[in-house]
Design an enzyme around this catalytic site. Structure first.
Site, PDB file in Angstrom:
ATOM      1  N   GLY A   1       0.945  -1.206   0.093  1.00 36.53           N
ATOM      2  CA  GLY A   1       0.012  -0.159  -0.369  1.00 36.53           C
ATOM      3  C   GLY A   1       0.572   1.111   0.147  1.00 36.53           C
TER       4      GLY A   1
ATOM      5  N   ASP B   1       0.466  -8.789   1.494  1.00 36.61           N
ATOM      6  CA  ASP B   1      -0.900  -7.868   1.138  1.00 36.61           C
ATOM      7  C   ASP B   1      -1.335  -8.636   0.656  1.00 36.61           C
ATOM      8  OD1 ASP B   1      -2.220  -5.569  -0.700  1.00 36.61           O
ATOM      9  OD2 ASP B   1      -0.287  -4.466   0.412  1.00 36.61           O
ATOM     10  N   ASN B   2      -2.765  -8.262   0.398  1.00 36.41           N
ATOM     11  CA  ASN B   2      -3.745  -9.391  -0.961  1.00 36.41           C
ATOM     12  C   ASN B   2      -3.835  -8.503  -2.049  1.00 36.41           C
ATOM     13  OD1 ASN B   2      -5.224  -7.252   0.144  1.00 36.41           O
ATOM     14  ND2 ASN B   2      -6.408  -8.658   0.933  1.00 36.41           N
TER      15      ASN B   2
ATOM     16  N   GLY C   1      -3.799  -2.053  -2.450  1.00 35.07           N
ATOM     17  CA  GLY C   1      -2.680  -1.570  -3.091  1.00 35.07           C
ATOM     18  C   GLY C   1      -2.257  -1.988  -3.888  1.00 35.07           C
TER      19      GLY C   1
ATOM     20  N   SER D   1      -5.567  -2.551   5.407  1.00 39.44           N
ATOM     21  CA  SER D   1      -6.681  -2.310   5.640  1.00 39.44           C
ATOM     22  C   SER D   1      -7.090  -0.637   4.327  1.00 39.44           C
ATOM     23  CB  SER D   1      -6.822  -1.374   6.843  1.00 39.44           C
ATOM     24  OG  SER D   1      -8.486  -1.068   7.275  1.00 39.44           O
TER      25      SER D   1
ATOM     26  N   ARG E   1       3.668 -15.142  18.748  1.00 41.44           N
ATOM     27  CA  ARG E   1       4.519 -16.159  18.952  1.00 41.44           C
ATOM     28  C   ARG E   1       6.513 -16.055  18.099  1.00 41.44           C
ATOM     29  NH1 ARG E   1       0.258 -17.419  15.179  1.00 41.44           N
ATOM     30  NH2 ARG E   1       1.450 -16.494  13.011  1.00 41.44           N
TER      31      ARG E   1
ATOM     32  N   TYR F   1     -15.078   0.791   9.317  1.00 38.68           N
ATOM     33  CA  TYR F   1     -13.412   1.726   9.238  1.00 38.68           C
ATOM     34  C   TYR F   1     -13.364   2.270  10.730  1.00 38.68           C
ATOM     35  CZ  TYR F   1      -9.046   4.086   8.388  1.00 38.68           C
ATOM     36  OH  TYR F   1      -8.288   4.911   8.058  1.00 38.68           O
TER      37      TYR F   1
ATOM     38  N   TYR G   1      -4.026  -7.497  24.339  1.00 36.10           N
ATOM     39  CA  TYR G   1      -3.174  -8.339  23.900  1.00 36.10           C
ATOM     40  C   TYR G   1      -1.638  -8.254  24.819  1.00 36.10           C
ATOM     41  CZ  TYR G   1      -4.499 -12.378  20.615  1.00 36.10           C
ATOM     42  OH  TYR G   1      -4.479 -13.100  20.216  1.00 36.10           O
TER      43      TYR G   1
HETATM   44  N1  LIG Z   1      -2.998   7.520   4.582  1.00 31.52           N
HETATM   45  C1  LIG Z   1      -3.709   7.911   5.770  1.00 31.52           C
HETATM   46  O1  LIG Z   1      -3.767   8.838   5.462  1.00 31.52           O
HETATM   47  C2  LIG Z   1      -3.630   7.201   6.274  1.00 31.52           C
HETATM   48  C3  LIG Z   1      -4.980   8.078   7.681  1.00 31.52           C
HETATM   49  C4  LIG Z   1      -5.130   6.858   8.833  1.00 31.52           C
HETATM   50  C5  LIG Z   1      -4.796   5.622   8.742  1.00 31.52           C
HETATM   51  N2  LIG Z   1      -3.964   5.308   7.858  1.00 31.52           N
HETATM   52  C6  LIG Z   1      -3.820   4.021   8.322  1.00 31.52           C
HETATM   53  O2  LIG Z   1      -2.371   3.397   7.646  1.00 31.52           O
HETATM   54  C7  LIG Z   1      -2.386   2.125   6.669  1.00 31.52           C
HETATM   55  C8  LIG Z   1      -2.312   1.976   5.297  1.00 31.52           C
HETATM   56  O3  LIG Z   1      -3.340   3.225   4.769  1.00 31.52           O
HETATM   57  P1  LIG Z   1      -2.612   2.944   3.167  1.00 31.52           P
HETATM   58  O4  LIG Z   1      -3.139   5.217   3.132  1.00 31.52           O
HETATM   59  O5  LIG Z   1      -1.448   3.216   2.745  1.00 31.52           O
HETATM   60  O6  LIG Z   1      -3.865   2.418   2.862  1.00 31.52           O
HETATM   61  P2  LIG Z   1      -3.696   2.369   1.248  1.00 31.52           P
HETATM   62  O7  LIG Z   1      -4.998   1.513   0.390  1.00 31.52           O
HETATM   63  O8  LIG Z   1      -2.507   1.591   0.097  1.00 31.52           O
HETATM   64  O9  LIG Z   1      -2.728   0.145   1.969  1.00 31.52           O
HETATM   65  C9  LIG Z   1      -3.521  -0.280   2.457  1.00 31.52           C
HETATM   66  C10 LIG Z   1      -2.791  -2.184   1.908  1.00 31.52           C
HETATM   67  O10 LIG Z   1      -3.436  -2.782   2.589  1.00 31.52           O
HETATM   68  C11 LIG Z   1      -3.222  -3.702   2.200  1.00 31.52           C
HETATM   69  N3  LIG Z   1      -4.690  -4.732   2.447  1.00 31.52           N
HETATM   70  C12 LIG Z   1      -5.861  -4.402   2.744  1.00 31.52           C
HETATM   71  N4  LIG Z   1      -6.688  -5.751   4.163  1.00 31.52           N
HETATM   72  C13 LIG Z   1      -5.332  -6.519   3.538  1.00 31.52           C
HETATM   73  C14 LIG Z   1      -5.953  -8.270   3.859  1.00 31.52           C
HETATM   74  N5  LIG Z   1      -6.703  -8.204   4.452  1.00 31.52           N
HETATM   75  N6  LIG Z   1      -4.966  -8.677   3.614  1.00 31.52           N
HETATM   76  C15 LIG Z   1      -3.768  -8.123   3.714  1.00 31.52           C
HETATM   77  N7  LIG Z   1      -3.737  -6.994   2.770  1.00 31.52           N
HETATM   78  C16 LIG Z   1      -4.980  -6.109   2.870  1.00 31.52           C
HETATM   79  C17 LIG Z   1      -4.462  -3.078   0.783  1.00 31.52           C
HETATM   80  O11 LIG Z   1      -4.039  -4.472  -0.768  1.00 31.52           O
HETATM   81  C18 LIG Z   1      -3.037  -2.008   0.522  1.00 31.52           C
HETATM   82  O12 LIG Z   1      -1.970  -2.447   0.073  1.00 31.52           O
HETATM   83  C19 LIG Z   1      -3.828   1.941   6.832  1.00 31.52           C
HETATM   84  O13 LIG Z   1      -4.484   0.444   8.025  1.00 31.52           O
HETATM   85  C20 LIG Z   1      -4.746   3.175   6.974  1.00 31.52           C
HETATM   86  O14 LIG Z   1      -6.177   2.698   7.741  1.00 31.52           O
HETATM   87  C21 LIG Z   1      -3.656   5.875   6.660  1.00 31.52           C
END
Ligand SMILES: NC(=O)c1ccc[n+]([C@@H]2O[C@H](COP(=O)([O-])OP(=O)(O)OC[C@H]3O[C@@H](n4cnc5c(N)ncnc54)[C@H](O)[C@@H]3O)[C@@H](O)[C@H]2O)c1
Length: 316
Positions: free
Chosen positions: A13, A34-35, A39, A77, A108, A147, A161
């Site tokens: 991502g 990553d799935n 991303g 996410s 683990r 979310y 945890y």
């Molecule tokens: N960018 C921001 O401003 C921001 C703000 C607050 C929180 N976050 C948090 O930071 C994290 C990354 O956000 P981002 O902006 O890079 O978003 P993004 O969508 O670019 O990255 C999220 C990645 O998670 C992967 N993913 C989702 N569900 C999955 C699963 N079940 N198994 C494996 N991979 C999975 C997606 O494919 C993606 O590559 C997230 O948890 C997001 O909630 C980001």
């Protein structure tokens, strides 16, 4: 325990891939899981030939054996409003089952753990700026709840945890972060304005544009993440830029930086759209010595080439 091996869930991502870069630079071996639901392999294409980097295509809600780990960074996410509206159930799953699995992987291995939480935990906040001690104002069944509540639950599991299993956890509350590798059409403010400005379309501002946001450039965010990862703080820490802009000001800055002739168009505010968001970062300053350095105009200029290329690729 392998002291040099880190698992980054969501590693393909936007933030996850920048984190992989930073951890490799810091001497870690990195496994990105990553799935690819939101991303892209393009975000990690430059790491393909790095022998200290491994990519595993995997839904992190499923159990997996990751081998010995020193650190688990749980960043998987969907994160943009467009993505989590489209993938609501998947968002709830990764914030619940995914967080359990990531914490189990850390338990683990006796690894340290960090969970990427969000300013959305504060919902539509009633206090400004938001301190970590504020419990938030969240609609538990509204459109954003898939979310917001997933992240609040994730925080609860992470804290449990730590409390029950003594896992060495950290909770990172990220505020709006932007920069290269964001999806240009993910509905977040800056990519959307960039897309519209670079195409010469009018920039859409919801309401009268007086709602405020603060924007953190990705290099500042990653610096804060690394500092928090090295600290012993187990309670949530805000990492974001506290300088507040109205959405209208932000639109005007994007128009200026892109040199676009676009105008502003106004549309009704969506449901539960927060009116104001600004982190109180005194805790991060005090504990981590962290402060963001990149102002909005500089960050937009640093992102411009990427967004132009992304726009051209989408429209080719
Ligand atoms: N960018 C921001 O401003 C921001 C703000 C607050 C929180 N976050 C948090 O930071 C994290 C990354 O956000 P981002 O902006 O890079 O978003 P993004 O969508 O670019 O990255 C999220 C990645 O998670 C992967 N993913 C989702 N569900 C999955 C699963 N079940 N198994 C494996 N991979 C999975 C997606 O494919 C993606 O590559 C997230 O948890 C997001 O909630 C980001």
């Amino acid at each position: 325990m392998n002291t040099r091996r880190a698992l980054v869930t969501g590693g393909a991502g936007f933030l996850g891939s920048h984190l992989c870069d930073a951890l490799l630079a810091d001497g870690y071996y990195v496994v990105a899981a990553d799935n690819l639901i939101t991303g892209s392999l393009e975000n990690i294409a430059h790491l393909r030939n790095d022998s200290r980097f491994e990519f595993v295509e995997q839904d992190v809600c499923q159990p997996a054996d990751w081998g010995a780990l020193a650190y688990v960074f749980h960043f998987a996410s969907p994160a943009s409003p467009v993505d989590y509206a489209k993938h609501g159930i998947a968002t709830l799953r990764v914030g619940s089952y995914g967080t359990f699995e990531a914490l189990e992987a850390a338990r683990r291995s006796g690894a340290k753990f960090m969970m990427a939480s969000t300013s959305e935990c504060y919902g539509d906040p009633l206090i400004h700026p938001q301190l970590e001690t504020y419990w938030g104002n969240v609609n538990p069944i509204g459109p954003r709840s898939v979310y917001d509540e997933a992240k609040r639950f994730s925080e609860a599991v992470t804290a449990a945890y730590h409390r029950y299993h003594k896992v060495d956890t950290r909770i990172l509350r990220i505020f709006n972060t932007y920069g290269p590798r964001m999806q240009i059409q993910d509905g977040r403010v800056i990519p959307t304005f960039m897309w519209q400005a670079l195409r010469g379309e009018d920039l859409t501002v919801y309401g009268d544009g007086s709602q405020t946001r603060s924007f953190c450039y990705v290099s500042d965010e990653i610096d804060g993440i690394l500092r928090l990862s090295r600290s012993d703080e187990h309670t949530p820490v805000n990492i974001g830029n506290p300088i507040e802009f109205t959405i209208l000001e932000c639109a005007q800055k994007v128009i200026a930086v892109t040199g676009s002739r676009s105008q502003i168009k106004y549309e009704p505010l969506p449901q539960d759209d927060p009116k104001q968001r600004r982190p109180d970062i005194s805790k991060a300053k005090r504990l981590l010595g962290w402060d963001p350095h990149v102002d909005l105009e500089t960050g937009l200029k640093l992102s411009l080439d990427y967004f132009r290329k992304a726009m051209l690729e989408k429209t080719a």
